[in-house]
Design a protein around this motif. Sequence first.
Motif, short mmCIF file in Angstrom:
data_model
loop_
_atom_site.label_atom_id
_atom_site.label_comp_id
_atom_site.label_asym_id
_atom_site.label_seq_id
_atom_site.Cartn_x
_atom_site.Cartn_y
_atom_site.Cartn_z
N ILE A 133 0.84 -1.21 0.00
CA ILE A 133 0.00 0.00 0.00
C ILE A 133 0.87 1.26 0.00
O ILE A 133 0.56 2.25 -0.66
CB ILE A 133 -1.02 0.00 1.17
CG1 ILE A 133 -2.13 1.03 0.94
CG2 ILE A 133 -0.36 0.24 2.51
CD1 ILE A 133 -3.14 0.64 -0.07
N HIS A 134 2.00 1.22 0.69
CA HIS A 134 2.91 2.37 0.72
C HIS A 134 3.57 2.58 -0.65
O HIS A 134 3.69 3.72 -1.11
CB HIS A 134 3.96 2.19 1.81
CG HIS A 134 3.37 2.04 3.16
ND1 HIS A 134 3.18 0.81 3.73
CD2 HIS A 134 2.87 2.96 4.04
CE1 HIS A 134 2.61 0.97 4.91
NE2 HIS A 134 2.41 2.26 5.12
N ALA A 135 3.97 1.50 -1.27
CA ALA A 135 4.56 1.60 -2.61
C ALA A 135 3.53 2.16 -3.60
O ALA A 135 3.87 3.00 -4.44
CB ALA A 135 5.07 0.24 -3.08
N TRP A 136 2.28 1.71 -3.48
CA TRP A 136 1.23 2.21 -4.37
C TRP A 136 0.99 3.71 -4.14
O TRP A 136 0.89 4.48 -5.10
CB TRP A 136 -0.07 1.42 -4.17
CG TRP A 136 -1.14 1.94 -5.08
CD1 TRP A 136 -1.33 1.60 -6.39
CD2 TRP A 136 -2.11 2.93 -4.77
NE1 TRP A 136 -2.37 2.33 -6.92
CE2 TRP A 136 -2.86 3.16 -5.94
CE3 TRP A 136 -2.41 3.66 -3.62
CZ2 TRP A 136 -3.91 4.08 -5.99
CZ3 TRP A 136 -3.46 4.58 -3.66
CH2 TRP A 136 -4.20 4.78 -4.84
N ILE A 137 0.90 4.13 -2.88
CA ILE A 137 0.68 5.56 -2.58
C ILE A 137 1.80 6.40 -3.19
O ILE A 137 1.55 7.41 -3.86
CB ILE A 137 0.59 5.80 -1.06
CG1 ILE A 137 -0.69 5.17 -0.48
CG2 ILE A 137 0.64 7.30 -0.73
CD1 ILE A 137 -0.70 5.06 1.04
N ARG A 138 3.03 5.98 -2.98
CA ARG A 138 4.18 6.74 -3.49
C ARG A 138 4.15 6.83 -5.02
O ARG A 138 4.35 7.89 -5.60
CB ARG A 138 5.49 6.13 -3.01
CG ARG A 138 6.68 6.97 -3.42
CD ARG A 138 7.91 6.67 -2.60
NE ARG A 138 8.98 7.55 -2.96
CZ ARG A 138 9.13 8.79 -2.51
NH1 ARG A 138 8.28 9.28 -1.65
NH2 ARG A 138 10.14 9.53 -2.90
N HIS A 139 3.89 5.70 -5.66
CA HIS A 139 3.85 5.68 -7.13
C HIS A 139 2.68 6.50 -7.67
O HIS A 139 2.84 7.29 -8.60
CB HIS A 139 3.77 4.23 -7.63
CG HIS A 139 3.67 4.11 -9.10
ND1 HIS A 139 4.74 4.34 -9.94
CD2 HIS A 139 2.61 3.83 -9.90
CE1 HIS A 139 4.36 4.18 -11.19
NE2 HIS A 139 3.07 3.87 -11.20
#
Length: 196
Positions: free
Chosen positions: A88-94
């Motif tokens: 979820i953190h990787a998705w938010i950042r991307h």
Amino acid sequence: MAFAINPGVQVIDLAGPWETFQDTYATSDAQDSAFTLFTVCENIGPVRASGGLMLVPDYSTADAPQPDVIVVPHFDQPNPASRMTSDIHAWIRHAHEQAALTMSVCTGAFQLAKTGLLDGIPMTTNKLASDNFARSFPEVDLRRGPRFVESGRIATSGGLSAGIDLALRVVSRYFDESVATQTAMRMEYAGTGWRD
């Protein structure tokens, strides 16, 4: 408009801004909400929210469309007080790379801080969680007390109902103060913390 959720998502952090955005109409004669809302989670299966409410996400991080606005409420997994990150953190950042705005509500700031997007910028979170946040993320410029803090394409709110104030502020940024006022009236929301 994407709401990033995971197990333990705080209901008011999600529902307050969601209701605000769904009740926004660009003009007085518009028939449909000005925003298209959806939820994104690491997995597509049901998610247990605070108080036992069960939610079914619209998308997983693997298939979510690109949102214009990302809302990050509090969620329990991964543990907010840890530095552990997940999909979820990787998705938010991307997704933030192409989004107009990424906002956190209450202690959703802990999860947003894990992405690195808050490093070195002014922000806020729930007053009661401020000491813990400062210890956990010393690289972030924590402002204690305001209802919300805006810093370019990032915005953060204080605790719980402050998320509604920030959502109304976002409405006023997208349209103007009259549209935000109409949205607040439609919701019978008496708070004025969203105004300049």
